[in-house]
Scaffold this active site. Sequence first.
Site, PDB file in Angstrom:
ATOM      1  CB  CYS A 135      89.506  23.535  76.722  1.00  0.00           C
ATOM      2  SG  CYS A 135      88.937  22.201  77.795  1.00  0.00           S
ATOM      3  CD  GLU A 160      90.082  18.806  82.142  1.00  0.00           C
ATOM      4  OE1 GLU A 160      89.935  18.844  83.383  1.00  0.00           O
ATOM      5  OE2 GLU A 160      91.171  18.590  81.591  1.00  0.00           O
TER       6      GLU A 160
END
Length: 437
Positions: A55, A197
Amino acid sequence: MSGDPAARLVIVGLSHRNVPADVRESLFVEDVDRARLLANLRAAGFEQGLVLATCERVEVATLSDTPQKVELAAGELLAGWSGMPDAEVGRLLSIHRGHAALRHLFAVAAALDSQVLGEPQVLGQLKDSHRVAQEAGLVSGALEAMLQSAYTVAKRVRSETELASQPVSIAAAAIKVARQVHGDLRRCNALLLGLGEMGELMAAQLNDSPVARMVLAHPTQRRAEAAARRLGCDVRPWADLDTALADADIVVSGLGRGDYVLARQGVRRALKRRRQRPIFIMDAAVPADVEPKVHELESAFVYDLGDLERVAQEGRVQREHAALDAWAIVDAELDAYAKREAGREAVPSLTALRQHFETVRAEVLSTGKLDADAATRLLVNRLLHGPTQALRDAAGDGEARAELERSLQRLYGIDPRHAPGARDDRGEPEDRGGGDR
């Protein structure tokens, strides 16, 4: 071709460090597309390589003696995957070559290049990318050795420093505050906004707590669906954000687009629909997702990463110290890798030297019956023949002769000053004691 494999390593990609958040939306690569990505790599002429897609980054790592060609091909692949113009991708690319690329790989594995230092997800993502590329026949030899070294770095950083405990401590602190606000979390609904994260780490903590229900919303529906499959939660359309917010007891926001996802008016409406039942909001985004005025709302409990660090009693200073320790491990393992590779390069020469010695030994043994003294003298003379002749041939070139002498001294650990008949600094024979002769 370089004898140093690390000199051939090239890593080309886009990450949170150089790509705006809104652009990253078009760079996300779903897991189901990995086979296609690797097929594209092979079609572009990459004999070895892997794609790390998370991501926060999309990076191609490969080995090549022509880095400029690799960089151009990787840039074109990234542009094709993202749908962005080549020129725009080229402007945002980060490129690492040689030992700088190896250091970058080590840092990524150890979560030193993550938005949240020490986050645990990226190592698993790297291992997954490694496995898929290995199954596709794109990882072997030197690249495999580099990846194994990266895992060693990550293991040492996790076991020898406090870096890995920082994000876990923050997530645990968030759960602690959520319990203070709501009590038993098994009756609570959680809402994840965006990805990131810390958001993924919080999702794991919320699943472990557990909560009654966890849903995810993201402006890009395909990203939401892919992340929800990975995290084991439900998906809510972004258009339903107001309703999702009103249903949520815990909100974790990690978009970081530079605008306020949770503005005062939107949160106030949600609280009104909830009849002022409190909402715990964790703003895990950089820049912030939550408008500062939300703090003014009586039933909104807003914490950012700094607030939660203080709750966890692990401040920024401790995290920075842990990062310094982790970087020291990265550099130590870089040195260790270089020494291992140098040792591997020396193996053919050492093998040839051993074979030469064995050949001379066999010749001595074949000369007939010799006692031990005669046989060993003959062996020594024959082994010394080559070095002696090389020194004589270099007699007319002082620099070459001196270099040969230094090499012999280093290889065999000898000091000519201690040899019988050696001369002192004045050119006189050394007096080794014993009085008058």
